[in-house]
Write a protein that holds these residues in place. Sequence first.
Motif, PDB file in Angstrom:
ATOM      1  N   ILE A   1      58.977  11.919  15.865  1.00  0.00           N
ATOM      2  CA  ILE A   1      59.465  10.791  15.074  1.00  0.00           C
ATOM      3  C   ILE A   1      60.922  10.995  14.701  1.00  0.00           C
ATOM      4  CG2 ILE A   1      59.320   9.728  12.768  1.00  0.00           C
ATOM      5  CD1 ILE A   1      56.346   9.628  13.059  1.00  0.00           C
ATOM      6  N   ASP A   2      61.298  12.201  14.333  1.00  0.00           N
ATOM      7  CA  ASP A   2      62.696  12.462  13.987  1.00  0.00           C
ATOM      8  C   ASP A   2      63.628  12.135  15.155  1.00  0.00           C
ATOM      9  OD1 ASP A   2      61.990  13.229  11.466  1.00  0.00           O
ATOM     10  OD2 ASP A   2      62.187  15.385  11.821  1.00  0.00           O
ATOM     11  N   THR A   3      63.211  12.484  16.370  1.00  0.00           N
ATOM     12  CA  THR A   3      64.024  12.178  17.549  1.00  0.00           C
ATOM     13  C   THR A   3      64.158  10.677  17.737  1.00  0.00           C
ATOM     14  OG1 THR A   3      63.389  14.230  18.658  1.00  0.00           O
ATOM     15  CG2 THR A   3      64.187  12.437  20.053  1.00  0.00           C
TER      16      THR A   3
ATOM     17  N   GLU B   1      57.180  -3.331  12.238  1.00  0.00           N
ATOM     18  CA  GLU B   1      58.535  -3.134  11.728  1.00  0.00           C
ATOM     19  C   GLU B   1      58.729  -1.654  11.432  1.00  0.00           C
ATOM     20  OE1 GLU B   1      59.011  -5.602   8.314  1.00  0.00           O
ATOM     21  OE2 GLU B   1      58.741  -7.483   9.419  1.00  0.00           O
ATOM     22  N   VAL B   2      59.782  -1.089  12.003  1.00  0.00           N
ATOM     23  CA  VAL B   2      60.135   0.306  11.715  1.00  0.00           C
ATOM     24  C   VAL B   2      61.590   0.434  11.288  1.00  0.00           C
ATOM     25  CG1 VAL B   2      58.423   1.152  13.365  1.00  0.00           C
ATOM     26  CG2 VAL B   2      60.808   0.900  14.084  1.00  0.00           C
TER      27      VAL B   2
ATOM     28  N   PRO C   1      67.226   2.733   6.443  1.00  0.00           N
ATOM     29  CA  PRO C   1      67.073   3.713   7.522  1.00  0.00           C
ATOM     30  C   PRO C   1      65.717   3.569   8.194  1.00  0.00           C
ATOM     31  CG  PRO C   1      67.943   4.750   5.534  1.00  0.00           C
ATOM     32  CD  PRO C   1      67.526   3.365   5.141  1.00  0.00           C
ATOM     33  N   ALA C   2      65.667   3.807   9.495  1.00  0.00           N
ATOM     34  CA  ALA C   2      64.411   3.665  10.227  1.00  0.00           C
ATOM     35  C   ALA C   2      63.328   4.571   9.643  1.00  0.00           C
ATOM     36  CB  ALA C   2      64.631   4.004  11.705  1.00  0.00           C
ATOM     37  N   LEU C   3      62.149   3.977   9.442  1.00  0.00           N
ATOM     38  CA  LEU C   3      60.983   4.696   8.907  1.00  0.00           C
ATOM     39  C   LEU C   3      61.345   5.508   7.665  1.00  0.00           C
ATOM     40  CD1 LEU C   3      59.236   5.834  12.221  1.00  0.00           C
ATOM     41  CD2 LEU C   3      58.537   4.007  10.672  1.00  0.00           C
ATOM     42  N   THR C   4      62.033   4.841   6.767  1.00  0.00           N
ATOM     43  CA  THR C   4      62.535   5.531   5.577  1.00  0.00           C
ATOM     44  C   THR C   4      61.432   6.081   4.693  1.00  0.00           C
ATOM     45  OG1 THR C   4      64.037   5.287   3.701  1.00  0.00           O
ATOM     46  CG2 THR C   4      62.644   3.391   4.223  1.00  0.00           C
ATOM     47  N   ASP C   5      60.212   5.544   4.810  1.00  0.00           N
ATOM     48  CA  ASP C   5      59.105   5.975   3.954  1.00  0.00           C
ATOM     49  C   ASP C   5      58.096   6.849   4.689  1.00  0.00           C
ATOM     50  OD1 ASP C   5      58.292   3.919   5.588  1.00  0.00           O
ATOM     51  OD2 ASP C   5      57.041   2.940   4.085  1.00  0.00           O
TER      52      ASP C   5
END
Length: 287
Positions: free
Chosen positions: A156-158, A4-5, A145-149
Motif C-alpha cells: 500500500i505504501d508503494t 475512493e482512495v 493524501p491517498a488513503l490518509t486513514d
Amino acid sequence: MDIEVLGALSVRENGVSITPTAPKTRHVLALLALHADQVVPVSVLIEELWGVTPPRSARTTLQTYVLQLRLLISKALARNEDERCTSKDILATLPGGYRLDTRGGTVDYREFARRAGTGFRAMDAEDYAGASRRLGDALSLWTGPALTDVQGGSCIDTEVRRLDEARLCALDQRIEADLRLGRHRELLSELTVLVNQYRMHESLHGQFMLALHRSGRRGEALKVYQRLRATLVSELGLEPSAALSRLQRSILMLHPETAVPATASAGADTAARTASAGGVRIVARAS
C-alpha cells in the motif's frame, strides 16, 4: 461498487458504505480497492498485513477478514430487492487470491488518470486554457493524501507514493499552464505552500521564481533560488540544474524566460509523465 482512495478510504455498494472500522479488515479492503477488478494473491495480502514473518495462523485470519467484508457487502446488497449478485460474486475467491469486482462502478484513481491524460494531451497541443481546466478537474478528485486513514504496509505504501507522485505531476503541469496564461499573481499563495512542502522540487521552485518576478517581486524570486540551492547542496551535495540556473540568470538580467523548461537534477527533481490507462507518474522528493 464505487471506490475512493484519493483521500480517506470509501467503498460503497448500492450506495451503502462497506468500509469497515476494524483496522486490519480496512487494511485488506484498501489493498483490494487499489487493485480493483484484479486478482490480489493471498501471499501479497499476507505480506501486506504481517510483513515477511507472518504468524502460522495468517491464512486463516485473512479468511476471517474476507468473511467480515463479505458480511458488509451482503448487507449492502440486501438493500436492493432485485439484486442477483452475492457477496462471493463481488469479493470473489479465485485460484491464488481474491478479486474485488466493481461491476462497472466508479474508481476515483482511474478517473483521475483519465482526466489527467486529457490535460496532458491539451498541454502537448498548447491548449493551455484547456489543460488548466482539465488538470484542475483531475486534481479536484483529491480530498487529501491517498488513503490518509489507512495504516498501510509495503504494498500500500508503494501504491500511495505512486498516486501522490501522479498528483504532483498533474499539479506541476496545471501550474505551468496557468503561468502560460498569465495567472502569475493568482499562483503566488499556492506556490508558497508547495515550495515549503516540496523543498527540493526544482520545477515548482522555478515556477514560483517566475511568478514572483512577473509580479514585480524580483528580489524574492532570487531568494527562492538561493534557498533551494542551499537545501540541495547541504542535503544532497548537488547544485541546481542548468535549466534553473539559466532562469536565475535571466531574472538577474531582467529578462525572465517565458516558461520554466523541464528540469532534472538527479535525486532532487526527476520528473516524467505518461498518459495511459495505468495513470501518470512523477518522481520527486518532498519533505
